[in-house]
Motif scaffolding. Structure first.
Motif, mmCIF file in Angstrom:
data_model
loop_
_atom_site.group_PDB
_atom_site.id
_atom_site.type_symbol
_atom_site.label_atom_id
_atom_site.label_comp_id
_atom_site.label_asym_id
_atom_site.label_seq_id
_atom_site.Cartn_x
_atom_site.Cartn_y
_atom_site.Cartn_z
ATOM 1 N N THR A 63 -7.455 -3.931 -2.735
ATOM 2 C CA THR A 63 -7.782 -3.170 -3.919
ATOM 3 C C THR A 63 -7.367 -1.727 -3.681
ATOM 4 N N ASP A 64 -7.398 -0.921 -4.718
ATOM 5 C CA ASP A 64 -6.964 0.467 -4.584
ATOM 6 C C ASP A 64 -8.111 1.412 -4.908
ATOM 7 N N GLU A 65 -8.283 2.405 -4.044
ATOM 8 C CA GLU A 65 -9.307 3.423 -4.271
ATOM 9 C C GLU A 65 -8.572 4.657 -4.769
ATOM 10 N N GLN A 66 -8.856 5.068 -5.995
ATOM 11 C CA GLN A 66 -8.077 6.170 -6.592
ATOM 12 C C GLN A 66 -8.990 7.261 -7.120
ATOM 13 N N ASP A 67 -8.512 8.498 -6.993
ATOM 14 C CA ASP A 67 -9.180 9.640 -7.615
ATOM 15 C C ASP A 67 -8.145 10.756 -7.731
ATOM 16 N N GLY A 68 -8.549 11.936 -8.164
ATOM 17 C CA GLY A 68 -7.593 13.036 -8.304
ATOM 18 C C GLY A 68 -6.882 13.320 -6.991
ATOM 19 N N GLY A 69 -5.576 13.119 -6.947
ATOM 20 C CA GLY A 69 -4.823 13.387 -5.724
ATOM 21 C C GLY A 69 -5.165 12.474 -4.571
ATOM 22 N N HIS A 70 -5.661 11.278 -4.873
ATOM 23 C CA HIS A 70 -6.128 10.388 -3.798
ATOM 24 C C HIS A 70 -5.781 8.945 -4.107
ATOM 25 N N TYR A 71 -5.172 8.245 -3.140
ATOM 26 C CA TYR A 71 -4.853 6.819 -3.297
ATOM 27 C C TYR A 71 -4.941 6.165 -1.933
ATOM 28 N N ARG A 72 -5.784 5.156 -1.820
ATOM 29 C CA ARG A 72 -5.888 4.414 -0.565
ATOM 30 C C ARG A 72 -6.039 2.937 -0.882
ATOM 31 N N LEU A 73 -5.420 2.108 -0.086
ATOM 32 C CA LEU A 73 -5.674 0.675 -0.216
ATOM 33 C C LEU A 73 -6.903 0.336 0.619
ATOM 34 N N GLN A 74 -7.738 -0.549 0.070
ATOM 35 C CA GLN A 74 -8.928 -1.009 0.797
ATOM 36 C C GLN A 74 -8.937 -2.527 0.776
ATOM 37 N N ARG A 75 -9.509 -3.107 1.794
ATOM 38 C CA ARG A 75 -9.640 -4.571 1.802
ATOM 39 C C ARG A 75 -10.809 -4.954 0.909
ATOM 40 N N ARG A 76 -10.573 -6.006 0.158
ATOM 41 C CA ARG A 76 -11.637 -6.554 -0.668
ATOM 42 C C ARG A 76 -12.458 -7.524 0.173
ATOM 43 N N LEU A 77 -13.622 -7.890 -0.375
ATOM 44 C CA LEU A 77 -14.427 -8.898 0.300
ATOM 45 C C LEU A 77 -13.915 -10.296 -0.031
ATOM 46 N N ASP A 78 -13.183 -10.432 -1.145
ATOM 47 C CA ASP A 78 -12.637 -11.742 -1.505
ATOM 48 C C ASP A 78 -11.122 -11.702 -1.346
ATOM 49 N N ASP A 79 -10.451 -12.797 -1.758
ATOM 50 C CA ASP A 79 -8.993 -12.832 -1.618
ATOM 51 C C ASP A 79 -8.306 -12.826 -2.971
ATOM 52 N N ALA A 80 -8.842 -12.036 -3.897
ATOM 53 C CA ALA A 80 -8.220 -11.921 -5.218
ATOM 54 C C ALA A 80 -6.776 -11.447 -5.060
ATOM 55 N N LEU A 81 -5.895 -11.999 -5.927
ATOM 56 C CA LEU A 81 -4.489 -11.614 -5.866
ATOM 57 C C LEU A 81 -4.199 -10.387 -6.750
ATOM 58 N N PHE A 82 -5.029 -10.204 -7.779
ATOM 59 C CA PHE A 82 -4.796 -9.084 -8.706
ATOM 60 C C PHE A 82 -6.032 -8.179 -8.762
ATOM 61 N N GLY A 83 -6.662 -7.980 -7.612
ATOM 62 C CA GLY A 83 -7.928 -7.244 -7.581
ATOM 63 C C GLY A 83 -7.786 -5.739 -7.434
ATOM 64 N N TYR A 84 -6.785 -5.178 -8.052
ATOM 65 C CA TYR A 84 -6.506 -3.739 -7.950
ATOM 66 C C TYR A 84 -6.200 -3.257 -9.362
ATOM 67 N N ALA A 85 -5.948 -1.970 -9.528
ATOM 68 C CA ALA A 85 -5.671 -1.440 -10.875
ATOM 69 C C ALA A 85 -4.158 -1.254 -11.076
ATOM 70 N N VAL A 86 -3.647 -0.067 -10.750
ATOM 71 C CA VAL A 86 -2.207 0.183 -10.886
ATOM 72 C C VAL A 86 -1.710 0.988 -9.704
ATOM 73 N N GLY A 87 -0.474 0.758 -9.322
ATOM 74 C CA GLY A 87 0.127 1.524 -8.232
ATOM 75 C C GLY A 87 0.907 2.700 -8.777
ATOM 76 N N PRO A 88 1.671 3.364 -7.909
ATOM 77 C CA PRO A 88 2.396 4.559 -8.356
ATOM 78 C C PRO A 88 3.514 4.241 -9.342
ATOM 79 N N GLN A 89 3.999 3.008 -9.328
ATOM 80 C CA GLN A 89 5.119 2.687 -10.203
ATOM 81 C C GLN A 89 4.643 1.959 -11.443
#
Lengths: 382, 156, 280
Positions: A63-89
């Motif tokens: 999953t992705d942890e996002q805020d102003g000027g901040h982007y980090r990938l984090q591991r989820r507790l499950d194995d969802a394939l689409f468990g994130y929001a949007v990337g830079p592109q």
């Protein structure tokens, strides 16, 4: 677009279920039908869009942890394939590529000969979010809806196959609800998936949007959803809608900005803005481009390229001997008032889809929702 | 030209239009009809500026003589317009040359006569000053914009 | 004549149509007028006030207003201000120039029929004004008074004098004024706004077309509206950075307007609030 279900029933009533294997089959079927399949994958500590060959390429459990000027990938507790929001592109890098050859030319004994390149790019996009689908619709209006059609955009857009995904895990920078673009995907998809990750199942509820969507699905093993599955899918989307990290009040926004072109907030944001242009690069609707002519060393062969450009550059507004927008203030104001205000005059829609990328990827964390709120709140006090 | 005719003439020409009849009479008393052949110089830079002109026919060029470049034309003044403000302020000297481009018919006003009338009647002085300031502002505006030298930068 | 033209529907608007230079003429210290003939022999229909993107092989494109189209030749007057215009000005007879266009809104001079028309041009702004003047000259009886007021830096930089003489003989009242002059110039010296103030025309019903540097257009528009010409009857030609000229690259935006597509001719009433915002 016609909505046809595999068994001929109405789309309201009929959805089907596929599992991870089915998703793999879907990706393979798209490839077998001549599509270049593009989807999310982890690379360089981000979730980017690139060619994918199978489910194994997807960002499973991330999953992705996002805020102003901040982007980090984090591991989820499950194995969802689409468990994130949007990337830079966004998908605009395929439909409206950063560099695009318009034509080449060569000097001949008689004069000059021009050659137009052939364009053939049948893409299949896997994992398109509601905000992204809305952004594609907006760019359709820009490139296809005006007096002049952009041929290279049309050549890529028309064959593009869209597998959309309803959001379950928004980021803290998301505000699609305010902009009316999500988390549920709107019309325009060939297939739409909602991921259900449960203790004993990992499945996707599939909605068919077009004939060709149904046709591709016919080579995939599907099953009937369990009685509670549609409600579970709705709950995923409603849960996402309740977790928006930002919001934007768009009431009378065009006139609000028109009235406040000299608001002191512009000077304030100009102190922080670096005019780096990141926001315009990550924004899925920004469409400004420039045209570049290049030659080989002998000067006998020339090419004209279209490349992305940004209203944040000094050169962008160059006329005569200098630029009409010299100050950073004027350029930030141009970007924001265009995105939220004059875009409506030009294209009958806002230019913003609430994806939050500009907030995340701004090196100093300038937040478009905060800037707008600051202008609106000062007005109300008067 | 009879005094009354002169007054009527002045009433039609700015900067005197809008003046009361009594004031027109006062002002006209300082004026007289004059004419100049084309090519003559009505005044020269540095000479005492004891009068100013209100043009009725013909055009006047304001010039500055530059050695090696001849006469440089700064402004052209036409019918209905005033030439000369140096009579208003000491040292009462012409700043430029006044060159008749055509045959000129004008009303010439005696500067010290008119200054005397204004000293005696400050209200009249104020009225005239308003008119003259407006003309001077227009000329300054025109000069300032020409200083920007805009035509050199246009593309396409 | 069409009031505005656009590229043929079948043509890809980003692809230039190749033309050959059939005439070149120096029209001032840094101004060259090129006469261009299309290789495909299809003449271009354009409206006065429109522009083309002229392409110099391997160098780039510049937006240049169309000055005239006659005897199968497209006339463009180009001032050298950078690499692209330098390459265009250096073209020789027989060289190839690419042309995309015509683009943009035109003056729509026909709106001035049965009215007084006042054309005001400053510097190279005379180039896009000329086709409007020739349109009037060609149907002189359709218009009432027709004034062409032209400002230039100095007599030596007064452009297109032959056109001005011919227009005068075709019934337009041509007045020239220069910022400064040396002896030998017996014409007017001053700012072009002074010609507006001194000229005789029916302001309340007139149509005014103004072209030149933006400051000059602002002051001229003000002089016209001070005279009583309604702001909606004053048309100005705006200039912004142009790359695609078809409303897709975003460069020429001025508020909500795309100057290449919604302009370059706009009425002053529309432009006035936009021109007030610094660095819009």
């Amino acid at each position: 677009m016609d909505e046809v279900q595999p068994d001929g029933g109405s789309s309201e009533a009929t959805k089907v279920l596929i599992d991870r294997t089915g998703l793999d089959q879907l990706i393979a079927a798209l490839g077998a039908n001549g599509y270049l399949v593009v989807g999310p994958t982890v690379r360089d500590s981000a979730i980017v869009y690139d060619e994918i060959g199978s489910v194994a390429d997807l960002p499973e459990g991330w999953t992705d942890e996002q805020d102003g000027g901040h982007y980090r990938l984090q591991r989820r507790l499950d194995d969802a394939l689409f468990g994130y929001a949007v990337g830079p592109q966004s998908w605009k890098q395929f439909l409206f590529p950063p560099r695009n050859l318009l034509f080449s030319a060569s000097r001949t004994a008689e004069g000059v000969r021009l050659n137009e390149p052939d364009v053939e790019f049948p893409y299949a996009f896997v994992g398109v979010r509601g905000c992204e689908l809305a952004a594609i619709d907006i760019q359709d209006r820009v490139f296809l809806g005006g007096a002049y059609r952009d041929r290279s955009y049309a050549a890529r857009r028309e064959p593009a196959f869209i597998v959309a995904v309803n959001c379950g895990t928004p980021a803290h920078t998301c505000f699609c609800v305010s902009m009316g673009t999500g988390p549920r995907v709107g019309p325009g998809f060939d297939l739409a998936l909602t991921e259900l990750v449960e203790a004993h199942r990992h499945v996707f509820l599939v909605e068919v949007g077009t004939d060709r969507g149904a046709q591709i699905l016919s080579s995939v093993s599907t099953s009937q959803p369990a009685p509670g599955d549609p409600q579970a899918a709705d709950a995923v989307v409603e849960g996402a809608a309740a977790q928006m990290g930002r919001q934007m009040d768009t009431t009378g926004i065009k006139q609000l900005l028109e009235r406040n072109m000299e608001h002191p907030r512009w000077d304030d944001v100009a102190e922080r803005c670096l005019a780096c242009g990141n926001c315009t690069m990550v924004c899925p609707t920004c469409f400004c481009s420039s045209v570049e002519d290049v030659t080989d060393l002998a000067g006998d062969n020339a090419q004209r390229w279209r490349r992305w450009d940004s209203c944040f550059t000094l050169d962008f507004s160059h006329v005569g001997e200098s630029s009409t927008r010299s100050s950073t203030k004027s350029r930030y104001r141009q970007w924001m008032t265009h995105k939220l205000g004059t875009w409506i005059d030009q294209f009958d829609t806002s230019g913003c889809v609430g994806c939050g990328r500009c907030i995340t990827w701004c090196p100093v964390g300038i937040d478009i929702t905060e800037e707008l709120a600051a202008i609106r709140s000062t007005e109300e006090q008067e | 030209m009879a005094r009354r005719d002169l007054e009527r003439l002045l009433a039609e020409l700015t900067p005197f239009s809008g003046l009361r009849d009594a004031d027109l009479t006062t002002v006209a008393a300082c004026g007289q009809n004059v004419s100049f052949a084309a090519g003559t110089y009505l005044f020269r830079e540095g000479e005492p500026a004891d009068r100013f002109f209100l043009l009725r026919q013909g055009r006047l060029a304001l010039e500055a003589a530059e050695p090696g470049r001849g006469a440089l034309v700064i402004d052209t003044i036409g019918p209905g317009e005033v030439a000369g403000f140096s009579w208003l302020f000491p040292p009462y000297r012409w700043q430029f040359d006044g060159h008749a481009l055509d045959r000129i018919a004008a009303v010439a006003f005696d500067g010290s006569c008119l200054r005397g009338k204004c000293d005696g009647d400050p209200r009249l002085g104020y009225e005239l000053m308003k008119h003259f300031s407006s003309v001077m502002t227009d000329r300054m505006q025109s000069a300032r914009i020409r200083l920007l030298d805009l035509y050199g930068q246009t593309a396409g | 004549m069409y009031s505005v033209g656009r590229p043929d529907a079948a043509t890809e608007p980003m692809l230039p149509r190749l033309h050959r230079v059939r005439s070149t003429q120096s029209d001032g210290p840094d101004v060259v007028t090129l006469g261009l003939e299309p290789e495909d022999s299809q003449p271009m229909s354009f409206g006065p006030g429109q522009f083309n993107m002229l392409w110099a092989f391997g160098v780039g494109e510049a937006a240049i207003s169309v000055r005239a189209g006659s005897d199968g030749l497209l006339l463009h007057s180009i001032r050298e201000v950078g690499a692209i215009t330098r390459a265009l000005c250096a073209m020789k007879l027989g060289d190839v120039v690419g042309v995309r266009g015509p683009f943009g809104s035109g003056w729509d001079v026909e709106d001035g029929r049965d009215r007084d028309v006042v054309l005001v041009a400053g510097g190279l702004g005379l180039a896009p004004i000329l086709p409007a003047a020739w349109e009037i000259a060609g149907r002189r009886a359709d218009y009432r008074r027709a004034l062409l007021l032209v400002g230039a830096r100095s007599p030596g930089q007064m452009l297109f004098r032959r056109d001005l003489e011919q227009l005068q003989s075709r019934g337009l009242e041509v007045q020239m004024i220069v910022d400064h002059a040396s002896a030998g110039w017996s014409g007017q010296v001053g700012l072009v706004t002074e010609l507006v103030e001194r000229s005789d025309f029916d302001a309340s019903s007139a149509l005014a077309l103004v072209c030149g540097p933006e400051v000059m257009m602002r002051f001229t528009a003000r002089a016209l509206t001070d005279r009583g010409v309604p702001a909606g009857a004053v048309r100005i030609s705006m200039e912004r950075n142009m790359k695609c000229a078809i409303g897709l690259c975003g460069h020429c935006q001025l508020g909500p307007e795309f100057v290449c597509r919604d302009g370059p001719v706009f009425d002053y009433e529309r432009m006035q609030p936009l021109m007030k915002v610094r660095e819009l």
